[in-house]
Design an enzyme around this catalytic site. Structure first.
Site, PDB file in Angstrom:
ATOM      1  N   SER A   1       0.801  -1.221   0.000  1.00 12.24           N
ATOM      2  CA  SER A   1       0.000   0.000   0.000  1.00 12.24           C
ATOM      3  C   SER A   1       0.834   1.272   0.000  1.00 12.24           C
ATOM      4  CB  SER A   1      -0.938   0.001   1.223  1.00 12.24           C
ATOM      5  OG  SER A   1      -1.846   1.065   1.119  1.00 12.24           O
TER       6      SER A   1
ATOM      7  N   CYS B   1       1.444   6.979  -7.220  1.00 16.74           N
ATOM      8  CA  CYS B   1       1.175   8.246  -7.900  1.00 16.74           C
ATOM      9  C   CYS B   1       2.031   9.383  -7.323  1.00 16.74           C
ATOM     10  CB  CYS B   1      -0.302   8.607  -7.774  1.00 16.74           C
ATOM     11  SG  CYS B   1      -1.388   7.283  -8.306  1.00 16.74           S
TER      12      CYS B   1
HETATM   13  C1  LIG Z   1       4.858   7.041 -11.228  1.00 21.27           C
HETATM   14  C2  LIG Z   1       3.400   6.757 -11.312  1.00 21.27           C
HETATM   15  C3  LIG Z   1       2.492   7.792 -11.208  1.00 21.27           C
HETATM   16  C4  LIG Z   1       1.132   7.533 -11.302  1.00 21.27           C
HETATM   17  N1  LIG Z   1       0.268   8.579 -11.184  1.00 21.27           N
HETATM   18  C5  LIG Z   1      -1.060   8.342 -11.255  1.00 21.27           C
HETATM   19  C6  LIG Z   1      -1.984   9.390 -11.046  1.00 21.27           C
HETATM   20  O1  LIG Z   1      -1.609  10.539 -10.772  1.00 21.27           O
HETATM   21  N2  LIG Z   1      -3.311   9.109 -11.158  1.00 21.27           N
HETATM   22  C7  LIG Z   1      -3.760   7.843 -11.424  1.00 21.27           C
HETATM   23  O2  LIG Z   1      -4.970   7.624 -11.496  1.00 21.27           O
HETATM   24  N3  LIG Z   1      -2.896   6.812 -11.591  1.00 21.27           N
HETATM   25  C8  LIG Z   1      -1.570   7.041 -11.512  1.00 21.27           C
HETATM   26  N4  LIG Z   1      -0.690   6.004 -11.665  1.00 21.27           N
HETATM   27  C9  LIG Z   1      -1.217   4.668 -11.985  1.00 21.27           C
HETATM   28  C10 LIG Z   1      -1.682   3.929 -10.736  1.00 21.27           C
HETATM   29  O3  LIG Z   1      -0.667   3.953  -9.779  1.00 21.27           O
HETATM   30  C11 LIG Z   1      -2.028   2.514 -11.107  1.00 21.27           C
HETATM   31  O4  LIG Z   1      -3.073   2.547 -12.040  1.00 21.27           O
HETATM   32  C12 LIG Z   1      -2.487   1.706  -9.908  1.00 21.27           C
HETATM   33  O5  LIG Z   1      -1.480   1.633  -8.954  1.00 21.27           O
HETATM   34  C13 LIG Z   1      -2.865   0.298 -10.344  1.00 21.27           C
HETATM   35  O6  LIG Z   1      -3.207  -0.443  -9.236  1.00 21.27           O
HETATM   36  P1  LIG Z   1      -3.074  -2.033  -9.252  1.00 21.27           P
HETATM   37  O7  LIG Z   1      -3.516  -2.509  -7.915  1.00 21.27           O
HETATM   38  O8  LIG Z   1      -3.722  -2.581 -10.440  1.00 21.27           O
HETATM   39  O9  LIG Z   1      -1.538  -2.293  -9.458  1.00 21.27           O
HETATM   40  P2  LIG Z   1      -0.316  -1.784  -8.603  1.00 21.27           P
HETATM   41  O10 LIG Z   1      -0.670  -0.652  -7.736  1.00 21.27           O
HETATM   42  O11 LIG Z   1       0.797  -1.621  -9.563  1.00 21.27           O
HETATM   43  O12 LIG Z   1      -0.006  -3.011  -7.667  1.00 21.27           O
HETATM   44  C14 LIG Z   1       0.288  -4.273  -8.181  1.00 21.27           C
HETATM   45  C15 LIG Z   1       1.202  -4.992  -7.203  1.00 21.27           C
HETATM   46  O13 LIG Z   1       1.168  -6.379  -7.491  1.00 21.27           O
HETATM   47  C16 LIG Z   1       2.430  -6.917  -7.208  1.00 21.27           C
HETATM   48  N5  LIG Z   1       2.563  -8.184  -7.915  1.00 21.27           N
HETATM   49  C17 LIG Z   1       2.510  -8.387  -9.252  1.00 21.27           C
HETATM   50  N6  LIG Z   1       2.661  -9.699  -9.531  1.00 21.27           N
HETATM   51  C18 LIG Z   1       2.813 -10.322  -8.359  1.00 21.27           C
HETATM   52  C19 LIG Z   1       3.000 -11.666  -8.009  1.00 21.27           C
HETATM   53  N7  LIG Z   1       3.063 -12.658  -8.911  1.00 21.27           N
HETATM   54  N8  LIG Z   1       3.135 -11.974  -6.699  1.00 21.27           N
HETATM   55  C20 LIG Z   1       3.066 -10.989  -5.754  1.00 21.27           C
HETATM   56  N9  LIG Z   1       2.890  -9.702  -6.049  1.00 21.27           N
HETATM   57  C21 LIG Z   1       2.750  -9.370  -7.327  1.00 21.27           C
HETATM   58  C22 LIG Z   1       3.395  -5.853  -7.701  1.00 21.27           C
HETATM   59  O14 LIG Z   1       4.630  -5.971  -7.051  1.00 21.27           O
HETATM   60  C23 LIG Z   1       2.654  -4.557  -7.355  1.00 21.27           C
HETATM   61  O15 LIG Z   1       3.126  -4.006  -6.151  1.00 21.27           O
HETATM   62  C24 LIG Z   1       0.674   6.218 -11.530  1.00 21.27           C
HETATM   63  C25 LIG Z   1       1.583   5.163 -11.612  1.00 21.27           C
HETATM   64  C26 LIG Z   1       2.927   5.423 -11.492  1.00 21.27           C
HETATM   65  C27 LIG Z   1       3.898   4.294 -11.559  1.00 21.27           C
END
Ligand SMILES: Cc1cc2nc3c(=O)[nH]c(=O)nc-3n(C[C@H](O)[C@H](O)[C@H](O)COP(=O)(O)OP(=O)(O)OC[C@H]3O[C@@H](n4cnc5c(N)ncnc54)[C@H](O)[C@@H]3O)c2cc1C
Length: 554
Positions: free
Chosen positions: A43, A47
């Site tokens: 967590s 962003c």
């Molecule tokens: C630099 C940056 C800036 C951003 N700014 C914005 C913004 O301003 N506004 C916005 O709306 N979005 C923004 N985003 C996008 C947003 O952060 C993502 O859309 C969001 O985090 C996606 O959430 P998620 O849970 O799908 O994946 P994530 O938050 O990426 O989490 C996925 C997690 O799963 C873990 N994982 C993957 N495979 C495995 C596995 N096999 N076993 C165990 N763990 C695993 C990874 O390590 C990761 O930590 C930004 C992203 C970045 C990188």
């Protein structure tokens, strides 16, 4: 269900995964909830990563929203960090994980995949060099931060002009690096309509960032070499050229992948296996306006999907109605935001597209501090349904886009937007807000009261060899400074007396500074029997942003 002693396993512990875990606990005190996370943190605020690099967020710890201990204390959720899920045994309902304690099979009754995506790694020579970076995780940020502190690079090249690329260009510039953005498409922020890309590029350039568009990186060495042979100095190179869903685990388990390359889920966020749910960057969902499948790698959808997936995994019945792709980004002194469909996306989706562009002060012009906002509203000319909006400006951008996002959710029309009763005092808005005005103009367009065309459409007419009357209705001073080549000049205040100068039956495109005087002129002409008069929406400012016109300058 409350009281269910269900074993819920969540893979991925950041946006979607952490939200799912917290929601699951709020639903059931009895559930056994485990999160496995490959990375070193659970967590965290991805962003916020660019703003630690820029120095605006001064402490790394501010980005870490929860620790495993905190999660366990508050939610009784077991978090296994640096633990990777490597195989799903669907028949046995268990997941093989590999972590600090070796390998183990974790059983589940319901599994949520919230694995996000990975930055696309371009296949270009030299990208494995120590001065080449991407920014997706805290570990990426740490590596980049350490490099900046240790090596004090002077020059940076950011490859990719999307959200993260632009945020990082600003961050590097704020640290004093001479920064260049290289973008393959013809404008930066290619998900928006091109005129917005041009506005963004101007903003970048006015803060000292060099912007190169329509260029491909061929290799990385001491600097960056483009395919046209240009060489750019680069002590540091950051690639930000897209995100690919993390699907190895899901594919290995035979879960169905959709046409966009995202994991297939239904509106309950269930994958092709009813015991496995998925959320966030790894899934494909329905676009609320086009109805098409899309991938929307943004934090808002990931969080809301995590909440829904957990609810359904725990026996509730919530539906995900789709995404709008509403997004906002700061680029130096400008805010850039969009929701729903761009003009281009709306055309691709087959709508009879209408577009209005307005440039107006963000609040009443007579109150100090008013600054110009550019708002583009996209609508369906057949039904008047609002399809999307884009906005750019130093202030007031986010609230207009959020209102349109709400309108899209409610499938509102231009008529609804025209009637919106929005908060007004001179510091905040105008009695007719920019959105009301845009809706009025759209309605006038559809009804034929005052038809509009975009700068792009005018360019197409000229490119087709047509020679319509281009009528500039600004003041003589403005006209003399610069006007479209061949444009006839009749200031709007003289038009009533000089209509006979305009050839009867001619096709007339009328323009002014931003569109309002041209609207008046169009009405004057239409009332006098000129029935082929079109206002170039957004006026000169939009013609300039569009580019590709011939100008006569003083
Ligand atoms: C630099 C940056 C800036 C951003 N700014 C914005 C913004 O301003 N506004 C916005 O709306 N979005 C923004 N985003 C996008 C947003 O952060 C993502 O859309 C969001 O985090 C996606 O959430 P998620 O849970 O799908 O994946 P994530 O938050 O990426 O989490 C996925 C997690 O799963 C873990 N994982 C993957 N495979 C495995 C596995 N096999 N076993 C165990 N763990 C695993 C990874 O390590 C990761 O930590 C930004 C992203 C970045 C990188």
């Amino acid at each position: 269900m409350p009281g269910t002693k269900l074993r819920l396993l969540i893979v991925g512990g950041v946006a979607g995964g952490a939200t799912a875990a917290a929601r699951a606990r709020r639903i059931s005190e009895a559930a056994e909830i485990t999160v496995v996370e490959r990375g070193p943190a659970v967590s965290y605020a991805n962003c916020g990563l660019p703003y630690f690099i820029s120095g605006e967020i001064d402490r790394r710890s501010k980005l870490i929203l929860q620790t495993p201990e905190g999660f366990s204390r508050r939610y009784r959720v077991t978090v296994r960090l640096q633990t990777e899920a490597i195989e799903i045994d669907r028949a046995g309902r268990r997941v093989l994980v590999r972590g600090p304690e070796g390998e183990a099979w974790l059983p589940y009754d319901a599994l949520i995949l919230a694995q996000g995506g990975n930055p696309v790694a371009p296949e270009i020579p030299g990208t494995d060099a120590p001065h080449v970076f991407s920014l997706w995780t805290v570990s990426d940020m740490d590596r980049l931060h350490e490099y900046l502190e240790r090596e004090h690079p002077k020059t940076a090249v950011v490859v990719g002009g999307g959200f993260v690329g632009l945020e990082m260009a600003e961050a590097f510039r704020k640290r004093g690096l001479a920064t260049t953005v290289v973008e393959l498409a013809s404008t930066v922020m290619p998900t928006m309509d091109p005129d917005f890309g041009v506005r963004i590029a101007h903003e970048l350039e006015s803060h000292g960032v060099t912007v190169i568009t329509g260029a491909r990186v061929r290799s990385v060495g001491q600097g960056v070499e483009l395919s046209d042979g240009r060489k750019l100095p680069a002590d540091l190179v950051l690639f930000s050229v897209g995100v690919r869903p993390e699907l190895a685990l899901a594919r290995g388990a035979g879960l169905e992948v959709g046409a966009t390359g995202g994991l297939l889920v239904d509106d309950r966020l269930r994958t092709s296996d009813p015991h496995i749910y998925a959320a966030g960057d790894m899934v494909e969902v329905e676009h609320k306006v086009s109805g098409r499948k899309v991938r929307v790698p943004l934090a808002g959808p990931a969080n809301r999907q995590g909440r829904i997936a957990a609810s359904n995994a725990l026996g509730l019945d919530l539906r995900y109605s789709g995404a709008l792709g509403t997004s906002v980004v700061r680029v130096f002194d400008a805010t850039v935001a969009s929701t729903g469909l761009s003009e281009r996306a709306a055309r691709d989706a087959g709508f009879a597209v209408g577009v209005v562009v307005i440039h107006r002060d963000d609040h009443a012009g007579y109150f100090p501090g008013a600054r110009q906002l550019c708002l583009e509203l996209v609508y369906d000319r057949t039904t008047a349904r609002v399809l999307g909006a884009q906005a750019f400006g130093p202030a007031g951008v986010d609230k207009r886009i959020d209102v349109v996002a709400t309108a899209l959710q409610g499938k509102l029309t231009l008529h609804d937007l025209a009637e919106l009763d929005l908060a007004y005092a001179p510091q905040f808005s105008s009695a007719n807000d920019a959105l009301n005005i845009a809706a009025f103009a759209g309605i006038n367009d559809i009804s034929g009261f005052s038809p509009l065309c975009t700068a792009t459409q005018l360019k197409q007419v000229l490119a087709a060899g047509e020679r319509p009357v281009l009528l500039d209705v600004r003041t003589s001073g403005e006209y003399q400074l610069s006007h479209l080549q061949g444009a006839m000049h009749v200031p709007v205040d003289e038009l009533r007396d000089r209509c006979d100068e305009i050839p009867s039956g001619a096709r007339v495109f009328v323009y002014c500074g931003v569109g309002y005087r041209a609207h008046l002129a169009a009405r004057i002409l239409r009332e006098r029997g000129f029935d082929d008069v079109t206002n170039v929406t957004g006026g000169l400012l939009s013609l300039r942003a569009e580019g590709g016109f011939e100008w006569e300058e003083a």
